[in-house]
Scaffold this active site. Structure first.
Site, PDB file in Angstrom:
ATOM      1  N   ASP A  11      35.250 -23.041 -18.093  1.00  0.00           N
ATOM      2  CA  ASP A  11      35.122 -24.473 -18.378  1.00  0.00           C
ATOM      3  C   ASP A  11      34.089 -25.003 -17.398  1.00  0.00           C
ATOM      4  O   ASP A  11      34.366 -25.153 -16.209  1.00  0.00           O
ATOM      5  CB  ASP A  11      36.485 -25.152 -18.186  1.00  0.00           C
ATOM      6  CG  ASP A  11      36.407 -26.680 -18.279  1.00  0.00           C
ATOM      7  OD1 ASP A  11      35.322 -27.218 -18.603  1.00  0.00           O
ATOM      8  OD2 ASP A  11      37.447 -27.329 -18.032  1.00  0.00           O
ATOM      9  N   LYS A  77      25.861 -31.780 -15.404  1.00  0.00           N
ATOM     10  CA  LYS A  77      26.070 -31.598 -16.839  1.00  0.00           C
ATOM     11  C   LYS A  77      25.477 -32.749 -17.646  1.00  0.00           C
ATOM     12  O   LYS A  77      25.079 -32.573 -18.798  1.00  0.00           O
ATOM     13  CB  LYS A  77      27.572 -31.490 -17.096  1.00  0.00           C
ATOM     14  CG  LYS A  77      27.974 -30.974 -18.460  1.00  0.00           C
ATOM     15  CD  LYS A  77      29.463 -30.709 -18.472  1.00  0.00           C
ATOM     16  CE  LYS A  77      29.981 -30.321 -19.832  1.00  0.00           C
ATOM     17  NZ  LYS A  77      31.425 -30.034 -19.785  1.00  0.00           N
ATOM     18  N   GLU A 177      35.198 -27.784 -26.125  1.00  0.00           N
ATOM     19  CA  GLU A 177      36.317 -27.905 -25.191  1.00  0.00           C
ATOM     20  C   GLU A 177      37.653 -28.220 -25.882  1.00  0.00           C
ATOM     21  O   GLU A 177      38.665 -27.572 -25.591  1.00  0.00           O
ATOM     22  CB  GLU A 177      35.983 -28.961 -24.126  1.00  0.00           C
ATOM     23  CG  GLU A 177      34.926 -28.440 -23.156  1.00  0.00           C
ATOM     24  CD  GLU A 177      34.148 -29.524 -22.430  1.00  0.00           C
ATOM     25  OE1 GLU A 177      34.559 -30.701 -22.503  1.00  0.00           O
ATOM     26  OE2 GLU A 177      33.141 -29.190 -21.793  1.00  0.00           O
ATOM     27  N   ASP A 201      40.600 -35.527 -25.048  1.00  0.00           N
ATOM     28  CA  ASP A 201      40.054 -34.984 -23.798  1.00  0.00           C
ATOM     29  C   ASP A 201      39.298 -36.060 -23.039  1.00  0.00           C
ATOM     30  O   ASP A 201      38.186 -36.431 -23.395  1.00  0.00           O
ATOM     31  CB  ASP A 201      39.131 -33.794 -24.115  1.00  0.00           C
ATOM     32  CG  ASP A 201      38.539 -33.160 -22.846  1.00  0.00           C
ATOM     33  OD1 ASP A 201      38.645 -33.766 -21.751  1.00  0.00           O
ATOM     34  OD2 ASP A 201      37.962 -32.067 -22.949  1.00  0.00           O
TER      35      ASP A 201
HETATM   36 MG    MG Z   1      36.731 -31.147 -18.991  1.00  0.00          MG
END
Ligand code: MG
Ligand code: ADP
Length: 625
Positions: A11, A77, A177, A201
């Site tokens: 992840d 990111k 994800e 999420d």
């Molecule tokens: Mg995450």
């Protein structure tokens, strides 16, 4: 322990990253591989020396971020696969300098002038995870399943792959994800009857909601695991709360106090985050921070925090509505809701999500770890360690190509499951033409100028032939990781056309959001415009063909009929000209009617033309197809 060449699950988070491993064949259920001190999370933070040497990765880099704001790289990111302009909204949140690199890409510039690509920074994080996995598993680790937000576009997924390669890892699969999270709960592995699951999420930087449909295997050896729709916002996460808290603390303080240094501000942000986390379990807490060298203290209550959060959570719930709408479902159709991401520990978030879906969300697995655990499950599937699951994701925005007049022909529509394949036939419009330009676009709007340009493909090396004769079959392939490739073959000659790709940048989620909103707002206008553009293109061909015939056939046409035809021609030609000047001035129905009436009127001309060409012999030509 694996014998050799294991595949781990990673992840690669905006805030925190983790690596996990599973080997169900040996009874090893998914587990996080911690660092030497036993810590599961690796903060996604890298500190460099001014010259670009990696000084520190993870906890230490985060703890000392306030001391070295310009060379401590966090939230990288947000820059992956994006241009500096795409990332403009993020820059105020970043403590380091972001400049424009080659092809307008976002790059990090360190104080010493050294420039880094986001891929290199992500690679440093991936290397640290790879090393920790090698140590834990006692063997070399070269392959990984890596997760990305569902909203990541092609460029961002490619950048993630590139980062892995730089880190010496092969990304055997890029997985969304939320999809990984469902797998971590065993959904899709042990399902007995079909069900629909929502994955909520909410991490540090991004929010995704995915709606998954799980269809258990009947006789087959793989469950069918499909993402029905996704919606999200890459500007919704725990960082926003930290920022809101900082904003809340600053205005009153700043009236009397000296402005804060960069490192004081970063320290305040760290204190705000700490307070937020405490408030998930307590009713109030105190924030202490330094401003202009002086210590300040403020008390903040959970009630206060919740008052800031309400509109922030509304945005997430709006995304839930959108995803449901796309999947044509009601909240009550969802049988399970899975909570993912550190920010779902906030009690108000759990409450609101539970209310919206009318069911208690799943929180049993650590929301920080659930994505990595699921990536490990996927990795074990990829490694052939279990044969009981198959994953399919969707593309977030339609892919199409530009057609005559700037309209868009959708080739693969939004929310199509991947891998997806579509083929289209093209031909040339000029005699002897040896190349064709294809403009590939992403978005929901009808006109190319309103969609996102993904790139221009030049098909070269087409054997010279009369216009319309080459048959170019162009294949658009989106692989299981959501990455697009285009290939083309000329069917008559069997020659593969060379593809020269001029790639553009990835899409920002804001753009995805905006494009989606715009497509709703502008749907009607777009439809009209698309219709008029098509009418112009088709009418032009008709007008040209009929004029040619009239000139060529001359006396063979009765004068009355020729006059009538010419008047219809002029009427249509006037509409074409007007539409080309300004499409909004033309009524598409009138335009359509004018074309139809010319078409009807010209039937006789076709007959005369055929009769004449039979009379004159085989040299006559036929109307365009
Ligand atoms: Mg995450
Ligand atoms: P990402 O996927 O973006 O890397 P994570 O899932 O690791 O993010 O979540 C990190 C976010 O969760 C941070 O903003 C952090 O402050 C927040 N967070 C972690 N624990 C808690 C908690 N107990 N209460 C509220 N927020 C939390």
């Amino acid at each position: 322990m694996p014998e050799s060449d294991p595949i781990v699950g990673i992840d690669l988070g905006t805030t925190n990253s983790l690596v996990a491993y599973a080997d169900p064949a040996r009874g090893l259920s998914p587990c996080i591989l911690p660092d030497a001190e036993g810590r599961p999370l690796l903060p996604s933070v890298v500190r460099y020396s001014a010259e670009g040497r990696t000084e520190s990765i993870g906890h230490d880099a985060r703890e000392h971020a306030a001391d070295f704001p310009q060379r401590t790289i966090a939230s990288i990111k947000r820059l992956m696969g994006r241009s500096r302009r795409d990332a403009a909204a993020d820059l105020p949140y970043l403590s380091y300098e972001v400049i424009e690199g080659p092809n307008a890409t976002a790059r990090v510039r360190l104080p010493g002038g050294h420039v880094l690509s986001p891929q290199e920074v992500s690679a440093a994080i991936l290397s640290a995870l790879r090393e920790r996995a090698s140590r834990a598993l006692g063997c070399k680790v070269r392959r990984a399943v890596i997760t990305v937000p569902a909203y990541f576009d092609d460029a961002q997924r490619q950048a993630t792959r590139d980062a892995a390669r730089i880190a010496g890892l092969e990304a055997v699969r890029i997985v969304n994800e939320p999809t990984a999270a469902a797998l971590a709960y065993g959904i899709g592995l042990t399902t007995k009857k079909p069900e629909t699951v929502a994955v909520f999420d909410l991490g540090g930087g991004t929010f995704d909601l995915s709606i998954l449909s799980v269809i258990p295997a009947e006789g087959a050896d793989a469950d069918f695991f499909q993402v029905l729709s996704t919606a999200g916002d890459t500007h919704l996460g725990g960082d926003d709360i930290d920022q809101m808290l900082v904003q809340h603390l600053l205005p009153t303080e700043q009236a009397h106090a000296p402005s804060m240094t960069a490192s004081e501000l970063q320290n305040l942000r760290a204190q705000a985050e700490r307070a937020k986390i405490i408030l998930s379990d307590h009713d109030s807490t105190e924030i202490a921070f330094i401003q202009g060298g002086a210590e300040r203290r403020r008390t903040i209550t959970r009630e206060q925090l919740e008052s800031f959060l309400s509109s922030w959570i509304d945005r997430a719930i709006d995304c839930c509505r959108r995803a449901l709408r796309d999947a044509k479902l009601a909240p009550t159709d969802i049988s399970k809701v899975i909570m993912v991401g550190g920010s779902t520990r906030i009690p108000l978030v759990r409450r609101r999500v539970g209310e919206f879906f009318g069911t208690m969300p799943y929180t049993a697995l650590d929301p920080d770890q659930v994505v990595a655990l699921g990536a490990a499950v996927q990795a074990s599937i990829m490694a052939g360690l279990r044969g009981d699951a198959l994953l399919l994701d969707v593309i977030p925005l339609s892919l199409g190509i530009e057609t005559v007049g700037g309209a868009v022909a959708k080739i693969i529509v939004r929310n199509t499951t991947v891998p997806a394949r579509a083929t289209e036939m093209f031909s040339t419009s000029v005699d002897g033409q040896t190349s064709i330009k294809l403009h590939v676009l992403q978005g929901e709007r009808e006109m190319a100028s309103d969609c996102r340009s993904l790139g221009v493909f030049h098909l070269r090396g087409i054997p010279p032939m009369p216009a319309g004769i080459p048959q170019l079959q162009v294949e658009f392939l989106i692989d299981a990781s959501g990455v697009l490739t285009v290939s083309a073959i000329e069917r008559r000659s069997g020659k593969r056309a060379d593809l020269q790709v001029v790639p553009n940048h990835g899409l920002t989620a804001e753009e995805v959001d905006r494009m989606e909103r715009d497509s709703l707002t502008h749907a009607r206008e777009d439809m009209t415009r698309h219709r008029i553009v098509d009418l112009i293109a088709n009418s032009r061909l008709d007008v040209k063909w009929i004029r040619d015939r009239l000139d060529k056939l001359g006396d063979a046409i009765p004068p009355d009929y020729a006059a009538q035809l010419r008047s219809r021609l002029d009427a249509l030609a006037a509409l074409i000209a007007a539409a080309e000047r300004d499409w909004t001035t033309v009524d598409p129905n009138a335009f359509h009617a004018a074309k139809e009436s010319l078409d009807r009127e010209s039937v006789r001309l076709h007959e005369i033309s055929i009769a004449e060409s039979l009379r004159r012999g085989p040299a006559g030509s036929s109307p365009p197809g």
